[in-house]
Write an enzyme that holds these catalytic residues in place. Structure first.
Site, mmCIF file in Angstrom:
data_model
loop_
_atom_site.group_PDB
_atom_site.id
_atom_site.type_symbol
_atom_site.label_atom_id
_atom_site.label_comp_id
_atom_site.label_asym_id
_atom_site.label_seq_id
_atom_site.Cartn_x
_atom_site.Cartn_y
_atom_site.Cartn_z
ATOM 1 N N GLU A 263 0.840 -1.198 0.000
ATOM 2 C CA GLU A 263 0.000 0.000 0.000
ATOM 3 C C GLU A 263 0.879 1.253 0.000
ATOM 4 O O GLU A 263 1.960 1.233 0.602
ATOM 5 C CB GLU A 263 -0.915 -0.005 1.228
ATOM 6 C CG GLU A 263 -1.903 -1.160 1.233
ATOM 7 C CD GLU A 263 -2.861 -1.129 2.429
ATOM 8 O OE1 GLU A 263 -2.786 -0.173 3.225
ATOM 9 O OE2 GLU A 263 -3.682 -2.050 2.549
ATOM 10 N N HIS A 281 -8.260 0.932 1.958
ATOM 11 C CA HIS A 281 -7.940 0.801 3.384
ATOM 12 C C HIS A 281 -8.718 1.831 4.215
ATOM 13 O O HIS A 281 -8.147 2.686 4.890
ATOM 14 C CB HIS A 281 -6.441 0.958 3.626
ATOM 15 C CG HIS A 281 -5.977 0.265 4.883
ATOM 16 N ND1 HIS A 281 -4.757 -0.313 5.033
ATOM 17 C CD2 HIS A 281 -6.614 0.054 6.076
ATOM 18 C CE1 HIS A 281 -4.627 -0.846 6.227
ATOM 19 N NE2 HIS A 281 -5.750 -0.642 6.881
#
Length: 533
Positions: A263, A281
């Protein structure tokens, strides 16, 4: 002369409630933490700095802050804080480990429902000017079987919410007692059974060497045709490429994904598939979670600057009102808890902590908390602190006791962790602090005497004592390119049971561990990762 008020540096925007908690006892200053040129000089006078995710507090930042006592992260993760460097400088690090659990649980449920009814794809289709009702026929959740992988605090919240949909709940979690699961209306099963029986699977595990890639191509092949999978826990628990293949083939009917192996993630094979609901997220991205995070760390900052014990400190040995003689024992106690869990291979029904020697002259209740923190650190999804460790034990039906005695026959100080397992077996580990530098050492594992530094990667094998075993283990590790830092063999009697404890420089996979165990005929083979969390 009036003593100046301690400076609390706010490096990122926090909820107004956090500033209210701090009150008027401190001088509040603000800086843009993402602007390094502004941050470093601003740290010069700071007694505390409060950050979120955009500010990096590393060794350079710590060096620029000679008066710093506490770093507070208004959130769960600590990727942007160099915890070992802070600890080395005696700077306390705190975060808000439970601030987002409700938000995370609700997001998992939202993803599950979105995937079941193909809401993202249907939304996109309608916005493109097409009306295709038949294309987006979904499935009901009612009367389906939902498998919860990981019954920690978030997993429990998800299970409780899904119970209202009239589902059958099953769960895989080797670290919770069946009786506690039954109280929640959940039946504990093996991972294989959960994969086989579930119509929906939602994952709520920490990211560890054991859980990384836990759901891969082989596991997906054993699921029900059309199963719906949700991962709002940690990226990498589900193999994204394997999941994409299973979604294309129809083995997996749909998925809801909030977390990714790397990420930020803007390129994943999952993004091209219409039967996947994806979010960037967002599990903790609610007003309430951010508010809770800010107020929680503000309370911790107040305690730290007042010199009080801070239960939420992730490196509590860096500060607090714990007696100086007790404080060095806390890292040892935590590591013993981690070794205990590794050796036990599951959660005990009860754990007894015994503290012997000079430190027993003081209040050693915090030692029990440190042991519990270690016991749960590698098995639950949330960060374990001195506050939530007892709650985790209570939630799992784990009975915990503490005893102390100033008499210690063999060591100046000794901490023992003893647990009773569900099958009646008993697991014990003991350790002490050795020498002028207070080095944490294991002194006993499962009744076998050892003398081994408690650090790095440890392997334990229990087998029938016979020649050649040490060479076999060494050869297997060498063939895998894993260097042995130290090894020790202890036995009860000649030709009886023996324990080999091995310290290695790098992680050993579960497959290699099992292969070595087979080669030497070990009845037990365990690995413990004692590197900083």
């Amino acid at each position: 002369m009036t003593t100046p008020a301690p400076v609390v540096l706010i490096a990122e925007e926090l909820a107004p409630s956090a500033l209210e908690v701090l009150g008027s006892e401190f001088e509040i200053r603000h800086v843009d933490g993402a602007d390094r040129a502004a941050l470093l000089p601003a740290l010069a006078d700071a007694a505390a700095v409060m950050v979120r995710s955009a500010t990096t507090i590393d060794a350079e930042a710590l060096a620029a802050a000679p008066n710093l006592k506490v770093v507070a992260r208004a959130g769960i993760g600590l990727d942007n804080v160099d915890v070992p460097a802070a600890t080395a400088r005696g700077v306390m690090v705190v975060n808000a480990p439970t601030s987002n659990i409700v938000s995370a649980a609700e997001h998992a449920v939202a993803l599950l429902l979105a995937a079941a009814r193909h809401i993202p794809a249907a939304d996109a289709s309608l916005r493109e000017g097409t009306w295709k009702r038949s294309k987006f026929s979904g499935v009901e959740v009612f009367e389906k079987t939902v498998g919860v992988v990981g019954l920690g605090r978030i997993g429990v919240l998800v299970a409780q919410r899904l119970a209202a949909f009239g589902v059958t709940l099953i769960a895989y979690d080797p670290y919770i007692q069946p009786g506690r699961a039954a109280q929640l209306g959940v039946r504990l099963v093996s991972l294989e059974e959960l994969l086989r029986e579930s119509d929906f699977i939602t994952i709520h595990l920490p990211k560890t060497p054991e859980t990384l890639g836990m759901i891969g191509a082989q596991e997906l092949a054993t699921t029900k045709q059309g199963v719906i999978i949700v991962n709002a826990a940690r990226g990498g628990l589900v193999d994204e490429a394997a999941l994409a293949d299973a979604l294309r083939s129809g083995q997996v009917g749909a998925a809801g994904i909030d977390v990714y192996a790397k990420e930020p993630c803007t390129d994943s094979p999952l993004f091209a598939l219409p039967n996947v609901a994806v979010t960037p997220h967002l599990g903790a991205s609610t007003t309430e979670a951010q508010d809770k995070a800010g107020t929680a760390v503000a309370r911790s900052v107040r305690l730290a600057l007042q010199g009080d014990f801070v239960p939420d400190a992730v490196n509590v040995q860096a500060g607090g009102v714990v007696a100086e003689d007790v404080r060095p024992g806390l890292p040892l106690a935590e590591k013993l808890g981690r070794v205990f869990t590794a050796v036990a291979g599951g959660l005990a029904q009860s754990v007894a902590v015994r503290v012997l020697g000079k430190i027993a002259e003081f209040d050693v209740s915090v030692v029990q908390l440190a042991v519990l923190r270690g016991v749960f650190s590698d098995v639950v999804e949330e960060q374990v602190t001195y506050v939530n460790a007892p709650l985790l034990a209570e939630a799992r039906g784990l009975e915990v006791s503490l005893a102390s005695d100033v008499e210690s026959p063999h060591y100046r100080n000794l901490i023992t962790v003893q647990g009773a397992m569900a099958d009646g077996t008993e697991v014990t580990v003991s350790g002490t602090l050795y020498g002028k530098n207070q080095v944490p050492k294991l002194t006993e594992v499962g009744g076998f005497e050892v003398d081994l530094e408690v650090k790095g990667y440890l392997l334990f094998f229990v087998y029938a004592d016979r020649p050649g075993v040490v060479g076999t283990v060494g050869a297997a590790l060498g063939a895998a390119g894993i260097n042995i830092a130290g090894a020790q063999v202890s036995r009860t009697t000649r030709g009886g049971d023996a324990l080999m404890a091995v310290t290695v420089d790098s992680e050993v996979s579960s497959e290699l561990l099992a292969d070595i165990a087979t080669q030497i005929g070990a009845r037990e083979a365990r690995a413990a990762d004692l590197n900083p969390l």
